[in-house]
Write a protein that holds these residues in place. Structure first.
Motif, PDB file in Angstrom:
ATOM      1  N   ILE A 140       0.853  -1.183   0.000  1.00 23.90           N
ATOM      2  CA  ILE A 140       0.000   0.000   0.000  1.00 23.90           C
ATOM      3  C   ILE A 140       0.895   1.242   0.000  1.00 23.90           C
ATOM      4  O   ILE A 140       1.868   1.319   0.745  1.00 23.90           O
ATOM      5  CB  ILE A 140      -0.970   0.027   1.200  1.00 23.90           C
ATOM      6  N   THR A 141       0.566   2.180  -0.863  1.00 30.19           N
ATOM      7  CA  THR A 141       1.323   3.426  -0.994  1.00 30.19           C
ATOM      8  C   THR A 141       0.363   4.599  -0.906  1.00 30.19           C
ATOM      9  O   THR A 141      -0.678   4.607  -1.573  1.00 30.19           O
ATOM     10  CB  THR A 141       2.077   3.490  -2.332  1.00 30.19           C
ATOM     11  N   ARG A 142       0.717   5.584  -0.095  1.00 30.35           N
ATOM     12  CA  ARG A 142      -0.076   6.808   0.027  1.00 30.35           C
ATOM     13  C   ARG A 142       0.853   8.001  -0.127  1.00 30.35           C
ATOM     14  O   ARG A 142       1.991   7.988   0.361  1.00 30.35           O
ATOM     15  CB  ARG A 142      -0.783   6.889   1.382  1.00 30.35           C
ATOM     16  N   GLY A 143       0.361   9.037  -0.809  1.00 28.66           N
ATOM     17  CA  GLY A 143       1.189  10.215  -1.001  1.00 28.66           C
ATOM     18  C   GLY A 143       0.378  11.441  -1.351  1.00 28.66           C
ATOM     19  O   GLY A 143      -0.838  11.379  -1.585  1.00 28.66           O
ATOM     20  N   PHE A 144       1.046  12.587  -1.395  1.00 28.32           N
ATOM     21  CA  PHE A 144       0.397  13.839  -1.765  1.00 28.32           C
ATOM     22  C   PHE A 144       1.414  14.707  -2.510  1.00 28.32           C
ATOM     23  O   PHE A 144       2.624  14.489  -2.444  1.00 28.32           O
ATOM     24  CB  PHE A 144      -0.137  14.587  -0.539  1.00 28.32           C
ATOM     25  N   SER A 145       0.897  15.705  -3.225  1.00 28.88           N
ATOM     26  CA  SER A 145       1.775  16.624  -3.942  1.00 28.88           C
ATOM     27  C   SER A 145       1.119  17.996  -4.052  1.00 28.88           C
ATOM     28  O   SER A 145      -0.106  18.124  -4.031  1.00 28.88           O
ATOM     29  CB  SER A 145       2.098  16.085  -5.341  1.00 28.88           C
ATOM     30  N   LEU A 146       1.979  19.009  -4.172  1.00 26.34           N
ATOM     31  CA  LEU A 146       1.554  20.385  -4.404  1.00 26.34           C
ATOM     32  C   LEU A 146       2.178  20.856  -5.708  1.00 26.34           C
ATOM     33  O   LEU A 146       3.371  20.646  -5.934  1.00 26.34           O
ATOM     34  CB  LEU A 146       1.986  21.298  -3.257  1.00 26.34           C
ATOM     35  N   THR A 147       1.375  21.507  -6.561  1.00 24.69           N
ATOM     36  CA  THR A 147       1.888  21.964  -7.847  1.00 24.69           C
ATOM     37  C   THR A 147       1.465  23.404  -8.118  1.00 24.69           C
ATOM     38  O   THR A 147       0.368  23.653  -8.636  1.00 24.69           O
ATOM     39  CB  THR A 147       1.384  21.079  -9.008  1.00 24.69           C
ATOM     40  N   PRO A 148       2.292  24.382  -7.744  1.00 24.69           N
ATOM     41  CA  PRO A 148       2.038  25.743  -8.230  1.00 24.69           C
ATOM     42  C   PRO A 148       2.344  25.799  -9.719  1.00 24.69           C
ATOM     43  O   PRO A 148       3.308  25.178 -10.183  1.00 24.69           O
ATOM     44  CB  PRO A 148       3.009  26.598  -7.406  1.00 24.69           C
ATOM     45  N   ASN A 149       1.526  26.525 -10.463  1.00 26.70           N
ATOM     46  CA  ASN A 149       1.700  26.517 -11.908  1.00 26.70           C
ATOM     47  C   ASN A 149       1.275  27.835 -12.533  1.00 26.70           C
ATOM     48  O   ASN A 149       0.594  28.655 -11.911  1.00 26.70           O
ATOM     49  CB  ASN A 149       0.918  25.351 -12.536  1.00 26.70           C
ATOM     50  N   PHE A 150       1.682  28.008 -13.770  1.00 23.87           N
ATOM     51  CA  PHE A 150       1.252  29.148 -14.585  1.00 23.87           C
ATOM     52  C   PHE A 150       0.694  28.600 -15.882  1.00 23.87           C
ATOM     53  O   PHE A 150       1.287  27.722 -16.511  1.00 23.87           O
ATOM     54  CB  PHE A 150       2.415  30.100 -14.882  1.00 23.87           C
ATOM     55  N   ARG A 151      -0.454  29.137 -16.270  1.00 25.47           N
ATOM     56  CA  ARG A 151      -1.152  28.634 -17.461  1.00 25.47           C
ATOM     57  C   ARG A 151      -1.481  29.790 -18.397  1.00 25.47           C
ATOM     58  O   ARG A 151      -1.989  30.823 -17.962  1.00 25.47           O
ATOM     59  CB  ARG A 151      -2.440  27.928 -17.042  1.00 25.47           C
ATOM     60  N   THR A 152      -1.177  29.593 -19.665  1.00 27.03           N
ATOM     61  CA  THR A 152      -1.498  30.595 -20.673  1.00 27.03           C
ATOM     62  C   THR A 152      -2.420  29.977 -21.714  1.00 27.03           C
ATOM     63  O   THR A 152      -2.251  28.812 -22.088  1.00 27.03           O
ATOM     64  CB  THR A 152      -0.227  31.136 -21.347  1.00 27.03           C
ATOM     65  N   ALA A 153      -3.420  30.751 -22.147  1.00 27.16           N
ATOM     66  CA  ALA A 153      -4.403  30.276 -23.114  1.00 27.16           C
ATOM     67  C   ALA A 153      -4.254  31.032 -24.429  1.00 27.16           C
ATOM     68  O   ALA A 153      -4.001  32.243 -24.442  1.00 27.16           O
ATOM     69  CB  ALA A 153      -5.817  30.449 -22.569  1.00 27.16           C
ATOM     70  N   ILE A 154      -4.423  30.315 -25.539  1.00 27.92           N
ATOM     71  CA  ILE A 154      -4.347  30.905 -26.879  1.00 27.92           C
ATOM     72  C   ILE A 154      -5.629  30.528 -27.616  1.00 27.92           C
ATOM     73  O   ILE A 154      -5.809  29.369 -28.023  1.00 27.92           O
ATOM     74  CB  ILE A 154      -3.127  30.385 -27.649  1.00 27.92           C
ATOM     75  N   PRO A 155      -6.577  31.467 -27.791  1.00 29.65           N
ATOM     76  CA  PRO A 155      -7.835  31.143 -28.479  1.00 29.65           C
ATOM     77  C   PRO A 155      -7.587  30.703 -29.912  1.00 29.65           C
ATOM     78  O   PRO A 155      -6.764  31.277 -30.633  1.00 29.65           O
ATOM     79  CB  PRO A 155      -8.610  32.468 -28.424  1.00 29.65           C
ATOM     80  N   LEU A 156      -8.313  29.682 -30.345  1.00 26.97           N
ATOM     81  CA  LEU A 156      -8.227  29.189 -31.704  1.00 26.97           C
ATOM     82  C   LEU A 156      -9.428  29.613 -32.546  1.00 26.97           C
ATOM     83  O   LEU A 156      -9.434  29.405 -33.760  1.00 26.97           O
ATOM     84  CB  LEU A 156      -8.115  27.657 -31.705  1.00 26.97           C
ATOM     85  N   THR A 157     -10.463  30.176 -31.892  1.00 30.61           N
ATOM     86  CA  THR A 157     -11.634  30.699 -32.587  1.00 30.61           C
ATOM     87  C   THR A 157     -11.911  32.105 -32.090  1.00 30.61           C
ATOM     88  O   THR A 157     -11.495  32.490 -30.991  1.00 30.61           O
ATOM     89  CB  THR A 157     -12.873  29.818 -32.348  1.00 30.61           C
ATOM     90  N   ARG A 158     -12.639  32.883 -32.885  1.00 29.85           N
ATOM     91  CA  ARG A 158     -12.901  34.277 -32.538  1.00 29.85           C
ATOM     92  C   ARG A 158     -13.687  34.403 -31.232  1.00 29.85           C
ATOM     93  O   ARG A 158     -13.433  35.304 -30.440  1.00 29.85           O
ATOM     94  CB  ARG A 158     -13.658  34.972 -33.677  1.00 29.85           C
ATOM     95  N   ASN A 159     -14.642  33.500 -30.994  1.00 27.08           N
ATOM     96  CA  ASN A 159     -15.454  33.587 -29.773  1.00 27.08           C
ATOM     97  C   ASN A 159     -14.805  32.884 -28.577  1.00 27.08           C
ATOM     98  O   ASN A 159     -15.416  32.770 -27.517  1.00 27.08           O
ATOM     99  CB  ASN A 159     -16.847  33.016 -30.012  1.00 27.08           C
TER     100      ASN A 159
END
Length: 253
Positions: free
Chosen positions: A125-144
């Motif tokens: 049996i294995t138990r664990g946890f993690s923390l992930t600070p992140n940065f996300r950028t979005a690039i629209p592919l449609t006008r709307n």
């Protein structure tokens, strides 16, 4: 393939699917309109000040018979894995979001494995946890902005503990204790498609990463051993593909 289901603001989603919905100007939308014309009326899911909140759950159950499982050969066994993830994010600018993911996971294995020259009953049996600070950028592919491409860059820090009991016979039981610390820098691209109102389907793939792991292991009361491993990966691995759901909202409405 790992499938992840994002259960985000269920009450908001249900209300949008079943009932008519009003926007900030008082205009009513039917469910059909929410899936079409709604996105042409000043729809800006990635604008500054928007918030992203979510919860995720994944489950994997595998039956193993006469197969190789990483370091051992399994005669007959079963593995059950699950993880829970909570994520949050805030758009600090147009199309740019800072976020934090918190993940808890557990893995269980029970079965008969071959350890030369014997076949032993193994329970892990294995138990664990993690923390992930992140940065996300979005690039629209449609006008709307209904369809968009995104890239997530994150740093994950995690810890896990495992216990394995190997039973050769009722009088011989070996206990193996293990503690792992992991650090990973990764880049994950993906695609977002809004299906109804601010409710979206997302596909994300781990593409590039550097990982450092430190593993301490001890059998019974014997001496402790340590393994330090570093790896860099740059590949398209379909096993890391994640399918999910997400909800974006504006706190200023």
């Amino acid at each position: 393939m790992k499938v992840t289901y994002y259960l985000v603001f269920f009450l908001f989603i249900t209300n949008g699917l079943i009932a008519q919905r009003k926007d900030s100007s008082g205009t009513k939308y039917t469910p059909y309109e929410l899936m079409s014309s709604f996105y042409n009326d000043n729809f800006r899911p990635f604008k500054k000040g928007n918030v992203y909140l979510g919860a995720a759950f994944s489950l994997q159950n595998r039956k193993l018979t006469n197969s190789s499982n990483i370091l051992v050969n399994v005669v007959d066994g079963e593995r059950l894995n699950y993880d829970l993830l909570l994520g949050t994010g805030y758009f600090i600018g147009e199309y740019g979001m800072v976020g934090l993911d918190i993940k808890y996971y557990q893995s269980k294995f029970q079965g008969d494995v071959i350890q030369q020259p014997d076949t032993v009953q193994s329970n892990t049996i294995t138990r664990g946890f993690s923390l992930t600070p992140n940065f996300r950028t979005a690039i629209p592919l449609t006008r709307n902005e209904r369809l968009s491409f995104f890239v997530v860059m994150g740093a994950t820090v995690g810890s896990s503990n495992s216990l394995t009991r190997n039973i050769t016979n009722p009088d011989v039981v070996d206990k193996v204790y293990s503690e792992d610390i992991n650090f990973r820098l990764g880049v994950s691209p993906g695609v977002t498609f809004f299906a109804i109102e601010s409710f979206a389907f997302e596909i994300q793939l781990d593409l590039l990463g550097y990982e450092l792991s430190v593993s301490d292991k001890r059998t019974n009361e014997g001496p402790e051993s340590r393994v330090i491993n570093q790896s860099v990966d740059f590949k398209i691995n379909l096993l890391s593909l994640q399918l999910g759901l997400a909800y974006y909202f504006n706190t200023k409405k």
